[in-house]
Design a protein around this motif. Structure first.
Motif, PDB file in Angstrom:
ATOM      1  N   SER A 142     -83.292 -55.111  39.332  1.00 25.91           N
ATOM      2  CA  SER A 142     -84.239 -54.836  38.246  1.00 25.91           C
ATOM      3  C   SER A 142     -84.604 -56.117  37.507  1.00 25.91           C
ATOM      4  CB  SER A 142     -83.628 -53.823  37.270  1.00 25.91           C
ATOM      5  OG  SER A 142     -83.377 -52.597  37.914  1.00 25.91           O
ATOM      6  N   PHE A 143     -83.629 -57.019  37.413  1.00 20.77           N
ATOM      7  CA  PHE A 143     -83.864 -58.270  36.678  1.00 20.77           C
ATOM      8  C   PHE A 143     -84.682 -59.261  37.503  1.00 20.77           C
ATOM      9  CE2 PHE A 143     -82.648 -62.509  35.183  1.00 20.77           C
ATOM     10  CZ  PHE A 143     -82.915 -62.379  33.823  1.00 20.77           C
ATOM     11  N   PHE A 144     -84.336 -59.397  38.814  1.00 21.00           N
ATOM     12  CA  PHE A 144     -84.995 -60.403  39.651  1.00 21.00           C
ATOM     13  C   PHE A 144     -86.142 -59.831  40.493  1.00 21.00           C
ATOM     14  CE2 PHE A 144     -80.806 -62.293  38.892  1.00 21.00           C
ATOM     15  CZ  PHE A 144     -81.169 -63.562  38.486  1.00 21.00           C
ATOM     16  N   GLY A 145     -86.137 -58.525  40.747  1.00 17.42           N
ATOM     17  CA  GLY A 145     -87.233 -57.887  41.458  1.00 17.42           C
ATOM     18  C   GLY A 145     -87.385 -58.290  42.904  1.00 17.42           C
ATOM     19  N   TYR A 146     -86.259 -58.459  43.610  1.00 20.75           N
ATOM     20  CA  TYR A 146     -86.335 -58.855  45.014  1.00 20.75           C
ATOM     21  C   TYR A 146     -86.889 -57.739  45.900  1.00 20.75           C
ATOM     22  CZ  TYR A 146     -83.633 -63.095  44.129  1.00 20.75           C
ATOM     23  OH  TYR A 146     -83.213 -64.326  43.683  1.00 20.75           O
ATOM     24  N   LEU A 147     -86.522 -56.503  45.595  1.00 21.14           N
ATOM     25  CA  LEU A 147     -86.937 -55.350  46.410  1.00 21.14           C
ATOM     26  C   LEU A 147     -87.555 -54.284  45.522  1.00 21.14           C
ATOM     27  CD1 LEU A 147     -83.743 -55.025  48.663  1.00 21.14           C
ATOM     28  CD2 LEU A 147     -85.942 -55.984  49.359  1.00 21.14           C
ATOM     29  N   PRO A 148     -88.444 -53.448  46.082  1.00 21.60           N
ATOM     30  CA  PRO A 148     -89.001 -52.341  45.303  1.00 21.60           C
ATOM     31  C   PRO A 148     -87.902 -51.397  44.824  1.00 21.60           C
ATOM     32  CG  PRO A 148     -90.229 -52.655  47.334  1.00 21.60           C
ATOM     33  CD  PRO A 148     -89.014 -53.516  47.439  1.00 21.60           C
ATOM     34  N   TYR A 149     -88.149 -50.759  43.714  1.00 24.73           N
ATOM     35  CA  TYR A 149     -87.162 -49.853  43.117  1.00 24.73           C
ATOM     36  C   TYR A 149     -86.780 -48.734  44.089  1.00 24.73           C
ATOM     37  CZ  TYR A 149     -85.011 -46.830  39.596  1.00 24.73           C
ATOM     38  OH  TYR A 149     -84.138 -46.053  38.894  1.00 24.73           O
ATOM     39  N   ARG A 150     -87.772 -48.224  44.828  1.00 25.42           N
ATOM     40  CA  ARG A 150     -87.500 -47.106  45.747  1.00 25.42           C
ATOM     41  C   ARG A 150     -86.517 -47.514  46.848  1.00 25.42           C
ATOM     42  NH1 ARG A 150     -92.495 -49.163  46.664  1.00 25.42           N
ATOM     43  NH2 ARG A 150     -92.953 -50.012  48.758  1.00 25.42           N
ATOM     44  N   MET A 151     -86.618 -48.760  47.297  1.00 25.70           N
ATOM     45  CA  MET A 151     -85.719 -49.229  48.351  1.00 25.70           C
ATOM     46  C   MET A 151     -84.284 -49.342  47.837  1.00 25.70           C
ATOM     47  SD  MET A 151     -87.887 -52.176  50.397  1.00 25.70           S
ATOM     48  CE  MET A 151     -86.499 -52.499  51.492  1.00 25.70           C
ATOM     49  N   ILE A 152     -84.108 -49.831  46.629  1.00 26.02           N
ATOM     50  CA  ILE A 152     -82.768 -49.984  46.056  1.00 26.02           C
ATOM     51  C   ILE A 152     -82.125 -48.627  45.814  1.00 26.02           C
ATOM     52  CG2 ILE A 152     -81.536 -50.692  43.964  1.00 26.02           C
ATOM     53  CD1 ILE A 152     -82.066 -52.944  45.887  1.00 26.02           C
ATOM     54  N   ILE A 153     -82.899 -47.656  45.372  1.00 29.80           N
ATOM     55  CA  ILE A 153     -82.354 -46.313  45.122  1.00 29.80           C
ATOM     56  C   ILE A 153     -81.879 -45.688  46.431  1.00 29.80           C
ATOM     57  CG2 ILE A 153     -82.916 -43.968  44.392  1.00 29.80           C
ATOM     58  CD1 ILE A 153     -82.484 -45.940  42.108  1.00 29.80           C
ATOM     59  N   VAL A 154     -82.704 -45.780  47.474  1.00 27.71           N
ATOM     60  CA  VAL A 154     -82.307 -45.231  48.785  1.00 27.71           C
ATOM     61  C   VAL A 154     -81.059 -45.946  49.300  1.00 27.71           C
ATOM     62  CG1 VAL A 154     -82.974 -45.017  51.209  1.00 27.71           C
ATOM     63  CG2 VAL A 154     -84.625 -44.474  49.414  1.00 27.71           C
ATOM     64  N   ALA A 155     -81.044 -47.273  49.212  1.00 27.57           N
ATOM     65  CA  ALA A 155     -79.886 -48.049  49.662  1.00 27.57           C
ATOM     66  C   ALA A 155     -78.632 -47.643  48.896  1.00 27.57           C
ATOM     67  CB  ALA A 155     -80.158 -49.542  49.486  1.00 27.57           C
ATOM     68  N   SER A 156     -78.767 -47.400  47.596  1.00 26.97           N
ATOM     69  CA  SER A 156     -77.613 -47.039  46.765  1.00 26.97           C
ATOM     70  C   SER A 156     -77.042 -45.681  47.153  1.00 26.97           C
ATOM     71  CB  SER A 156     -78.005 -47.052  45.282  1.00 26.97           C
ATOM     72  OG  SER A 156     -78.421 -48.345  44.881  1.00 26.97           O
ATOM     73  N   PHE A 157     -77.918 -44.712  47.421  1.00 22.98           N
ATOM     74  CA  PHE A 157     -77.449 -43.384  47.831  1.00 22.98           C
ATOM     75  C   PHE A 157     -76.661 -43.460  49.141  1.00 22.98           C
ATOM     76  CE2 PHE A 157     -80.454 -41.227  44.867  1.00 22.98           C
ATOM     77  CZ  PHE A 157     -79.562 -40.273  44.378  1.00 22.98           C
ATOM     78  N   TYR A 158     -77.231 -44.118  50.125  1.00 22.72           N
ATOM     79  CA  TYR A 158     -76.530 -44.246  51.408  1.00 22.72           C
ATOM     80  C   TYR A 158     -75.232 -45.033  51.236  1.00 22.72           C
ATOM     81  CZ  TYR A 158     -80.245 -42.232  54.283  1.00 22.72           C
ATOM     82  OH  TYR A 158     -81.138 -41.366  54.870  1.00 22.72           O
ATOM     83  N   TYR A 159     -75.290 -46.069  50.427  1.00 21.62           N
ATOM     84  CA  TYR A 159     -74.110 -46.909  50.188  1.00 21.62           C
ATOM     85  C   TYR A 159     -72.947 -46.087  49.621  1.00 21.62           C
ATOM     86  CZ  TYR A 159     -71.200 -50.029  47.341  1.00 21.62           C
ATOM     87  OH  TYR A 159     -70.154 -50.656  46.727  1.00 21.62           O
ATOM     88  N   ILE A 160     -73.207 -45.295  48.612  1.00 21.82           N
ATOM     89  CA  ILE A 160     -72.151 -44.518  47.956  1.00 21.82           C
ATOM     90  C   ILE A 160     -71.527 -43.502  48.914  1.00 21.82           C
ATOM     91  CG2 ILE A 160     -71.719 -42.778  46.168  1.00 21.82           C
ATOM     92  CD1 ILE A 160     -73.794 -44.307  44.437  1.00 21.82           C
ATOM     93  N   PHE A 161     -72.364 -42.768  49.620  1.00 23.30           N
ATOM     94  CA  PHE A 161     -71.835 -41.722  50.510  1.00 23.30           C
ATOM     95  C   PHE A 161     -71.157 -42.313  51.743  1.00 23.30           C
ATOM     96  CE2 PHE A 161     -74.939 -38.993  48.206  1.00 23.30           C
ATOM     97  CZ  PHE A 161     -74.027 -38.044  47.762  1.00 23.30           C
ATOM     98  N   LEU A 162     -71.642 -43.436  52.238  1.00 20.04           N
ATOM     99  CA  LEU A 162     -70.985 -44.068  53.383  1.00 20.04           C
ATOM    100  C   LEU A 162     -69.643 -44.665  52.976  1.00 20.04           C
ATOM    101  CD1 LEU A 162     -74.007 -45.741  55.212  1.00 20.04           C
ATOM    102  CD2 LEU A 162     -72.692 -43.756  55.941  1.00 20.04           C
ATOM    103  N   CYS A 163     -69.545 -45.210  51.764  1.00 12.54           N
ATOM    104  CA  CYS A 163     -68.244 -45.669  51.270  1.00 12.54           C
ATOM    105  C   CYS A 163     -67.243 -44.524  51.280  1.00 12.54           C
ATOM    106  CB  CYS A 163     -68.384 -46.225  49.848  1.00 12.54           C
ATOM    107  SG  CYS A 163     -69.091 -47.885  49.750  1.00 12.54           S
TER     108      CYS A 163
END
Length: 534
Positions: free
Chosen positions: A197-218
């Motif tokens: 959110s601070f640096f804006g490297y990736l769109p918000y939608r991509m980070i949200i999807v990545a976060s969901f998969y990340y949490i459940f795969l962990c």
């Protein structure tokens, strides 16, 4: 009466000799009489029963007597008779060990088969956009790197307590690290979102999807580890298959979005898994002998002793995925973000990973046989036979390396032929994104060689861990990660992105050589390291 006289008189008592044998089965070298007292409590003894059976004031007096017996009178164990088993029994044991090694890679195989047939698995989808694939890849890689250390410490400490039938302690320590793992997972997810959110490297939608998969795969990787230490490996394989079925129903029949279908399925699998794990732990606790289990060690001591295993888990998964990150971050013809998924590169490594199935089964067989024979040799040898024992097991290790190497070569050839058939002659991949191009074949072949070499290194890792030498492994792994990174980074920038795979290969070669050197060093001084590890 003189204390030694009392001890010697007590030593002649068959009951206390039997009790001493029971204590020594739990630990060969107790630190002090407090440890003996804890073991007596775990065996069901208390002050009342100790006084009634041996005329002592309390359990601590009894533990002092046993401590003096160990220190003032030589405690001689009879030679352990090496069990002679039939050819059929040996084959059954070998097959069981092989399947135990094989089963750990079975979820990966099921995922690949699902992708080939259904075009999706529990966390991937063939027809996803490159943007979605990038999001899922970020979540997947981050989940392995985050949880890798926790899976190692759970396996190490969980196996330790289960081997002593302390299922309650295994449950408590496992749940402790699972809780810490989840806290770490959510903290990393939050940091990732805030950082982007601070640096804006990736769109918000991509980070949200990545976060969901990340949490459940962990969550999934933690579950796999727990089912493994409970020796219920088929449980997660069955749950994975059930999860793919849920995705099929939601996506194919109910026509839900693939991301929604997979996240719902991952959530259901996580809940079911922990219900089953809790049931298994409660069931296994009933196997414990009646009595009070020893207290858990202080967290500071436990964390210090487990730190090398945690570092290894983190470094190992960093090693496996760092070349992908380097390849995907190399500037190409179309690079909208700082990292961009390249399917041809990923496809080659995914198929190359399949070659680990057979070698991992062989590693379980050979290493388990080695450690079994070491235990017998340690108890059946005299002090002056150290050099002979060292040489014997060094030769055994060399045969182990040759056997694992042959299985890796044959497995690689088999996987290569299957992939070539699927791409050239089979209709299975018609109109599929899984058809190989030149880049994929290059990465695939390099991956086969790298993972073949890595399989030998992993057999060394298991041996060194079994002899309580994790620092040697962690040091070798740290250097291998650096080599992987610098070689892959330089070659991908000097030539082309897919040359990052050579970083994986060179790193695997170094890791194999370094761990082989460490094992030879340990086996040449095996008597010392066996004493130190005890």
């Amino acid at each position: 009466m003189d204390k030694n006289i009392v001890v010697n008189q007590q030593f002649e008592n068959s009951n206390i000799k039997t009790l001493l044998n029971e204590v020594m089965e739990k630990t060969i070298n107790p630190e002090d009489y407090y440890e003996i007292a804890a073991i007596l409590e775990s065996l069901g003894w208390n002050d009342s029963s100790a006084s009634k059976s041996f005329g002592v004031l309390d359990i601590f007096e009894l533990s002092k007597i046993l401590w003096d017996m160990i220190n003032n009178k030589a405690y001689l164990q009879p030679f352990m008779e090496e069990k002679k088993t039939s050819v059929r029994s040996n084959m059954v044991l070998i097959i069981k060990s092989f399947l135990r090694g094989l089963i750990f890679a079975l979820p990966m195989t099921i995922s690949v088969i699902s992708m080939l047939t259904l075009r999706f698995s529990l966390w991937s989808y063939e027809n996803s956009s490159t943007e979605l694939a990038t999001s899922i890849a970020i979540g997947t890689i981050l989940s392995f790197v985050t949880i890798g250390g926790f899976t190692q410490v759970i396996a190490r400490r969980g196996f330790y307590y289960i081997s002593q039938d302390f299922y309650n302690m295994a449950k408590r320590i496992t749940y402790y690290f699972v809780r810490v793992g989840y806290v770490t997972t959510f903290a990393v997810a939050l940091i990732l979102i805030l950082f982007n959110s601070f640096f804006g490297y990736l769109p918000y939608r991509m980070i949200i999807v990545a976060s969901f998969y990340y949490i459940f795969l962990c969550s999934n990787w933690l579950i796999i580890t727990i089912t493994y230490i409970l020796k219920r490996e088929f449980t997660f394989t069955a749950l994975l298959s059930f999860g793919i079925l849920i995705v099929f129903i939601l996506f194919k029949i109910l026509k839900l979005n693939i991301i929604v279908s997979q996240i719902i399925s991952l959530f259901i699998i996580s809940i079911l898994s922990f219900i089953l794990i809790n049931y298994f732990f409660n069931k296994d606790e009933k196997k414990m002998e009646k009595g009070i289990a020893p207290a858990l060690p202080r967290k500071s001591v436990m964390i210090y002793s487990l730190a090398p295993y945690f570092y290894y888990g983190f470094l190992y998964f960093s090693f496996l995925f760092i070349d992908r990150v380097i390849a995907w971050s190399t500037t190409g013809d179309y690079m909208p973000y700082i990292i961009w998924f390249r399917g041809d590169y990923e496809l080659g490594l995914d198929f190359a990973l399949l070659m680990l199935l057979i070698p991992m089964g062989m590693v379980e067989v050979t290493v388990s046989r080695l450690m079994e024979k070491l235990e017998v040799a340690q108890k059946n040898s005299f002090n002056d036979q150290g050099t002979i024992i060292n040489k014997k097991y060094l030769n055994f290790y060399i045969r182990n390396v040759i056997l694992v190497s042959i299985s890796a070569i044959l497995s690689s050839i088999f996987v290569f032929l299957i992939v070539r058939y699927l791409n050239n002659d089979s209709s299975l991949l018609t109109n599929s994104k899984f058809v190989f191009n030149n880049v994929t074949y290059f990465v695939f072949i390099v991956g086969l060689i790298a993972y073949s070499i890595l399989s030998v290194a992993l057999s060394n890792v298991v041996i060194l861990f079994s002899l309580s030498q994790p620092k040697l492994v962690t040091k070798a792994m740290a250097y291998s990660v650096l080599i992987n990174f610098f070689v892959g980074f330089l070659l991908s920038r000097w030539f082309h992105y897919y040359f990052a795979a050579l970083g994986l290969l060179i790193g695997a070669v170094f890791f194999c050589i370094a761990t082989c050197y460490c094992v030879v060093k340990v086996l040449n001084n095996l008597d010392y390291y066996l004493y130190a590890s005890s």
